[in-house]
Design a protein around this motif. Structure first.
Motif, PDB file in Angstrom:
ATOM      1  N   ARG A 568       0.821  -1.276   0.032  1.00 34.94           N
ATOM      2  CA  ARG A 568      -0.064  -0.048  -0.134  1.00 34.94           C
ATOM      3  C   ARG A 568       0.839   1.271   0.038  1.00 34.94           C
ATOM      4  NH1 ARG A 568      -2.445  -2.867   4.293  1.00 34.94           N
ATOM      5  NH2 ARG A 568      -1.665  -1.350   5.462  1.00 34.94           N
ATOM      6  N   ALA A 569       2.173   0.898  -0.017  1.00 35.83           N
ATOM      7  CA  ALA A 569       3.016   2.237  -0.130  1.00 35.83           C
ATOM      8  C   ALA A 569       3.074   2.982   1.328  1.00 35.83           C
ATOM      9  CB  ALA A 569       2.871   3.165  -1.156  1.00 35.83           C
ATOM     10  N   ASP A 570       2.686   2.173   2.241  1.00 35.90           N
ATOM     11  CA  ASP A 570       2.558   2.584   3.850  1.00 35.90           C
ATOM     12  C   ASP A 570       3.915   2.602   4.414  1.00 35.90           C
ATOM     13  OD1 ASP A 570       2.044   3.599   6.309  1.00 35.90           O
ATOM     14  OD2 ASP A 570       0.537   2.064   6.642  1.00 35.90           O
ATOM     15  N   ALA A 571       4.916   3.314   3.892  1.00 37.37           N
ATOM     16  CA  ALA A 571       6.247   2.969   4.061  1.00 37.37           C
ATOM     17  C   ALA A 571       7.169   4.293   4.566  1.00 37.37           C
ATOM     18  CB  ALA A 571       6.990   2.397   3.010  1.00 37.37           C
ATOM     19  N   VAL A 572       6.196   5.609   4.894  1.00 39.12           N
ATOM     20  CA  VAL A 572       6.958   6.558   5.391  1.00 39.12           C
ATOM     21  C   VAL A 572       7.646   6.463   6.677  1.00 39.12           C
ATOM     22  CG1 VAL A 572       6.747   9.041   6.324  1.00 39.12           C
ATOM     23  CG2 VAL A 572       5.347   8.094   4.186  1.00 39.12           C
ATOM     24  N   GLY A 573       9.080   6.525   6.576  1.00 41.85           N
ATOM     25  CA  GLY A 573      10.022   6.344   7.940  1.00 41.85           C
ATOM     26  C   GLY A 573      10.406   4.761   7.860  1.00 41.85           C
ATOM     27  N   VAL A 574      10.218   4.178   6.993  1.00 41.29           N
ATOM     28  CA  VAL A 574      10.773   2.767   6.750  1.00 41.29           C
ATOM     29  C   VAL A 574      12.162   2.884   6.028  1.00 41.29           C
ATOM     30  CG1 VAL A 574      10.549   0.542   5.907  1.00 41.29           C
ATOM     31  CG2 VAL A 574       8.449   1.840   6.921  1.00 41.29           C
ATOM     32  N   ASN A 584       6.466   5.283  -4.891  1.00 43.05           N
ATOM     33  CA  ASN A 584       5.843   5.056  -6.082  1.00 43.05           C
ATOM     34  C   ASN A 584       5.912   3.491  -6.560  1.00 43.05           C
ATOM     35  OD1 ASN A 584       4.520   6.148  -8.546  1.00 43.05           O
ATOM     36  ND2 ASN A 584       6.446   5.756  -9.631  1.00 43.05           N
ATOM     37  N   PHE A 585       6.933   3.072  -6.371  1.00 38.61           N
ATOM     38  CA  PHE A 585       7.131   1.924  -7.015  1.00 38.61           C
ATOM     39  C   PHE A 585       6.743   0.518  -6.132  1.00 38.61           C
ATOM     40  CE2 PHE A 585      10.208  -1.669  -8.381  1.00 38.61           C
ATOM     41  CZ  PHE A 585      10.180  -1.444  -9.727  1.00 38.61           C
ATOM     42  N   ARG A 590       4.832  -4.827  -5.526  1.00 38.50           N
ATOM     43  CA  ARG A 590       3.971  -5.811  -4.424  1.00 38.50           C
ATOM     44  C   ARG A 590       4.794  -6.799  -4.015  1.00 38.50           C
ATOM     45  NH1 ARG A 590      -0.056  -5.309  -8.968  1.00 38.50           N
ATOM     46  NH2 ARG A 590       0.314  -7.310  -9.832  1.00 38.50           N
ATOM     47  N   PRO A 591       5.930  -6.408  -3.232  1.00 42.00           N
ATOM     48  CA  PRO A 591       6.821  -7.262  -2.495  1.00 42.00           C
ATOM     49  C   PRO A 591       5.868  -8.579  -1.702  1.00 42.00           C
ATOM     50  CG  PRO A 591       7.082  -5.073  -1.601  1.00 42.00           C
ATOM     51  CD  PRO A 591       5.976  -4.996  -2.633  1.00 42.00           C
ATOM     52  N   ARG A 592       6.500  -9.586  -1.621  1.00 43.30           N
ATOM     53  CA  ARG A 592       5.874 -10.651  -0.728  1.00 43.30           C
ATOM     54  C   ARG A 592       7.006 -11.157   0.024  1.00 43.30           C
ATOM     55  NH1 ARG A 592       1.487  -8.611   0.624  1.00 43.30           N
ATOM     56  NH2 ARG A 592       1.149 -10.688   1.728  1.00 43.30           N
ATOM     57  N   LYS A 593       8.014 -11.180  -0.269  1.00 46.60           N
ATOM     58  CA  LYS A 593       9.237 -11.707   0.568  1.00 46.60           C
ATOM     59  C   LYS A 593      10.160 -10.889   0.747  1.00 46.60           C
ATOM     60  CE  LYS A 593      10.609 -14.464  -3.637  1.00 46.60           C
ATOM     61  NZ  LYS A 593      10.684 -15.548  -4.345  1.00 46.60           N
ATOM     62  N   PHE A 594      11.502 -11.283   1.305  1.00 42.48           N
ATOM     63  CA  PHE A 594      12.428 -10.216   1.530  1.00 42.48           C
ATOM     64  C   PHE A 594      13.390  -9.925   0.471  1.00 42.48           C
ATOM     65  CE2 PHE A 594      17.000  -9.286   3.162  1.00 42.48           C
ATOM     66  CZ  PHE A 594      16.630  -8.241   3.605  1.00 42.48           C
ATOM     67  N   TYR A 595      13.503 -10.957  -0.339  1.00 43.21           N
ATOM     68  CA  TYR A 595      14.327 -10.884  -1.689  1.00 43.21           C
ATOM     69  C   TYR A 595      13.608  -9.966  -2.505  1.00 43.21           C
ATOM     70  CZ  TYR A 595      17.719 -11.947  -5.236  1.00 43.21           C
ATOM     71  OH  TYR A 595      18.471 -11.837  -6.663  1.00 43.21           O
ATOM     72  N   ASP A 596      12.283  -9.914  -2.493  1.00 43.31           N
ATOM     73  CA  ASP A 596      11.525  -8.797  -3.370  1.00 43.31           C
ATOM     74  C   ASP A 596      12.006  -7.399  -3.019  1.00 43.31           C
ATOM     75  OD1 ASP A 596      10.301 -11.006  -4.574  1.00 43.31           O
ATOM     76  OD2 ASP A 596       8.415 -10.511  -3.427  1.00 43.31           O
ATOM     77  N   VAL A 604      15.518   0.740  -8.135  1.00 43.92           N
ATOM     78  CA  VAL A 604      15.272   2.114  -7.849  1.00 43.92           C
ATOM     79  C   VAL A 604      16.541   2.955  -7.929  1.00 43.92           C
ATOM     80  CG1 VAL A 604      13.879   4.011  -7.043  1.00 43.92           C
ATOM     81  CG2 VAL A 604      12.903   1.846  -6.998  1.00 43.92           C
ATOM     82  N   ARG A 605      17.291   3.009  -8.820  1.00 45.22           N
ATOM     83  CA  ARG A 605      18.707   3.447  -8.833  1.00 45.22           C
ATOM     84  C   ARG A 605      18.934   4.008 -10.532  1.00 45.22           C
ATOM     85  NH1 ARG A 605      21.946   2.582  -4.629  1.00 45.22           N
ATOM     86  NH2 ARG A 605      21.249   1.099  -2.908  1.00 45.22           N
TER      87      ARG A 605
END
Length: 697
Positions: A568-574, A584-585, A590-596, A604-605
């Motif tokens: 949900r892009a609820d990642a402010v402060g993460v 935005n990405f 839609r990550p579902r595991k740590f490797y994602d 994003v570089r």
């Protein structure tokens, strides 16, 4: 050396731009009496010596220091003749710098007498035509170091130089010192005189209008040819000849310095044996049910290479620092290329299981590259100082010091500093510096100057702009590295001077990371990370309110609710995924595991974005595009990223698998990829890479 290379490039440009000057008149050979040597010598007349071609090798470098004592008006040039003398000079400078605040050095005549053995000491007394030349101070040092002390004679270009030389020659006879010619050089070309005046203003805090007599009287305090010096000292050729003799005696070279890393032996156990023991203990600790055979083989391979390169003490130093932090419950985490080492994982330096990533040990240590490893360890930023002080306490400040960082003038700083010296108002400087974007290293253009409300044709503005362009790239001040420690078995202050940092309780060597890399000095990076502090506080809250005892190693993995939040892009402060681009990405990824998340951070570089890798990766991940089968070997490298290379390790593996590179060659390719904009060296690998891939189909 970097500065000399830059000066040589300036000389090349000046040689192509300068108009030919009329040939200087020859000086007749004549016999003169030199009171400083009591000898009559034929003066070398004739034409000036030819200038050195711009592409000639760099001249011999004579290292040394100019010592201004707190209890004497006499200054001394101190030039080491050998390695032992360099060590004493370095300790002398460290002594004076440790007594003073940052940027100062407090030394006395007694200090010079104690540490001056092996140094060529050239006295630079006050002007003998204007006051007391402090003969007693000079004579005391002359008696202490017979044969190594000299009286310097420097021209001042005020029309009284010959009378001054006569007076200095008389002083040389009365003190028993031989007179030697010195240049008292401040710049390499006379055209630098205005910039030298600007630097004087910056140092003493005045403007060019109020500098007064502290401005250089002329542009003669520059490097001169032998012919020019012969003209100046035509009545005293012996001091000029003596300067060459002294230069020949100064045989010390910086490449003689050798870094002796702490042995890290304990209770008679050699470092390599101790490292092997700790690694095998780590196998039992990390894999209580038994390690996979692949990991065991990898450990033995790494230990063999570490033994061959002699890096076991370095690994043990980092291990001991991490062990201290954990004994104080300070969270820490190794990162960077150290994650490619199983040994680092077994020592507890890193926490990423080797089987969860693709390991390429050659990125971390390469025998062919011949460079020391670089282990970066992050500590809680609020408690990192405890770790830093532990290093000082354990090794001693004479054996450990933070690396320096040389801060250079960039566009904005140059505009502010030079503009202030030139008398431009604060609001004008603010408008002008506001025209500069990012980390620019160029002077503002005429359009930018007009936009700031200035007239580019104004004489003062024109001069300010020229000086701004000249000062960009100059060293501005010495700062401290974010956490790079240099540690030695012997005295570090005999390798390079150590000074106090601006921050209380810190001491810093005078060299930056490029300097220590050139000399092969190992650096331990003790870095601070605010997110580790947040995690530690979160662990404390969980313990206090829910009775949960968590560490970095036992945090429950792959919590679905966490990934729901990220989708949900609820990642402010993460940490790592809170930037606008990441927010935005995340819904697209839609990550579902740590490797994602590993792929998320990597993609994003600038490299993957400019290389057109984002859309193929997302389309293949979401099933809108088919993943092309590149064969078993290549799919082992690229399978987890859907056939799209995202990581530097993948570029190395492709070079090995598809083009037949050795691991060391692949690492050189990786380094060229990382620096291609600055170095432009990647083209050297093109033919080798393409031909290797074609040969393998």
């Amino acid at each position: 050396l970097k500065e000399l290379a830059r000066l040589r490039e300036e000389a090349r440009r000046a040689a192509t731009e300068a108009e030919p000057e009329p040939e200087a008149p020859a000086i007749r050979s004549q016999t003169v009496h030199d009171p400083s040597s009591r000898r009559s010598t034929s003066h070398p007349g004739g034409s000036p010596a030819p200038t050195m071609p711009p592409d000639a090798p760099l001249p011999k470098l004579i290292v040394g220091a100019r010592l201004a004592l707190t209890d004497s008006p006499v200054e001394w040039l101190a030039l080491p003749t050998d390695l032992a003398a360099w060590s004493r000079l370095s300790r002398l400078l460290s002594l004076g710098k440790r007594r003073a605040s940052k940027g100062d050095c407090h030394l006395t005549r007694a200090d010079l007498a104690e540490w001056g053995a092996g140094l060529i000491l050239i006295a630079l007394p006050p002007d003998p035509l204007r006051g007391d030349p402090a003969l007693a101070d000079i004579a005391a040092i002359a008696r202490r170091f017979p044969g190594n002390a000299f009286l310097g004679a420097a021209p001042r270009y005020d029309g009284r130089d010959q009378a001054r030389f006569d007076r200095l020659a008389a002083l040389a006879q009365s003190t028993g010192l031989a007179m030697v010619a010195v240049g008292d050089v401040l710049m390499h070309r006379a055209a630098r005189r205005p910039l030298a005046d600007v630097l004087t203003c910056l140092r003493i805090g005045c403007t060019i209008d109020t500098i007064g007599l502290r401005r250089l009287a002329n542009g003669e305090r520059r490097l001169k040819s032998g012919a020019e010096m012969a003209r100046l000292f035509h009545r005293y050729p012996a001091p000029l000849r003596r300067s060459v003799e002294i230069a020949d005696r100064c045989a010390f070279r910086l490449d003689e310095l050798r870094h002796q890393y702490p042995h890290e032996d304990r209770d008679g156990e050699p470092a390599q044996d101790r490292l092997a023991r700790l690694s095998h203990e780590g196998l039992r600790w990390r894999y209580p049910e038994g390690p996979p055979p692949k990991i065991v083989a990898r450990v033995e391979k790494e230990l063999r290479l570490i033994a061959e390169m002699g890096y076991a003490p370095y690994f043990l130093t980092v291990h001991d620092i991490v062990a201290f932090a954990r004994s104080r419950e300070i969270l820490c985490q190794g990162r960077g290329s150290a994650a490619n080492s199983v040994v680092c994982y077994l020592l507890g330096i890193t926490e990423v299981p080797p089987e969860s990533i693709t390991l390429i040990f050659e990125r971390f240590i390469s025998k062919e590259r011949g460079e020391p490893p670089d282990i970066d360890v992050d500590f809680e930023h609020e408690r990192r100082e405890e770790v830093i002080q532990h290093i000082y306490d354990h090794y001693g400040r004479h054996r450990a010091g933070l690396t320096a960082t040389v801060i250079h003038f960039r566009s904005r700083a140059a505009i502010r500093e030079v503009g202030k010296v030139m008398g431009l108002s604060g609001d004008v400087l603010a408008r002008l510096s506001g025209q500069i974007w990012g980390w620019s290293s160029a002077a503002p253009s005429e359009d930018r100057v007009r936009d700031a409300g200035l007239d580019p044709a104004d004489r003062r503005v024109m001069l300010a702009l020229r000086l701004i362009g000249e000062i960009i790239g100059f060293p501005r001040h010495l700062s401290q590295h974010v956490g790079g420690f240099v540690i030695t078995e012997g005295r570090l202050d005999e390798v390079c001077p150590i000074e106090n940092a601006a921050m209380e309780g810190r001491t810093v060597i005078e060299w930056d990371k490029d300097d220590i890399d050139a000399l092969g000095l190992l650096k331990v990076d003790v870095l601070g990370l605010g997110m580790l502090t947040c995690i530690r506080k979160a662990f404390g809250l969980l313990q206090d309110h829910r009775g949960l005892s968590l560490t970095l190693a036992n945090v429950p993995p792959e919590d679905p609710s966490v990934y729901d939040m990220l989708c949900r892009a609820d990642a402010v402060g993460v940490f790592q995924v809170e930037s606008r681009a990441q927010l935005n990405f995340l819904p697209r990824m839609r990550p579902r595991k740590f490797y994602d998340l590993v792929c998320e951070v990597a993609i994003v570089r600038p490299g993957p974005i400019q290389g057109g890798m984002v859309h193929p990766f997302i389309n293949r991940r979401q099933g809108r595009e088919k993943v092309e089968d590149l064969g078993p070997a290549m799919m082992e490298v690229l399978g987890r990223t859907y056939g799209v290379p995202l990581f530097q390790e993948q570029a190395m593996q492709i070079a090995v698998v598809a083009a037949g590179f050795s691991p060391a060659e692949a690492d050189r390719l990786r380094r060229s990829l990382a620096t291609f904009k600055r170095m432009g060296a990647i083209g050297a690998f093109r033919d080798r890479f393409i031909s290797g891939m074609l040969a393998r189909g």
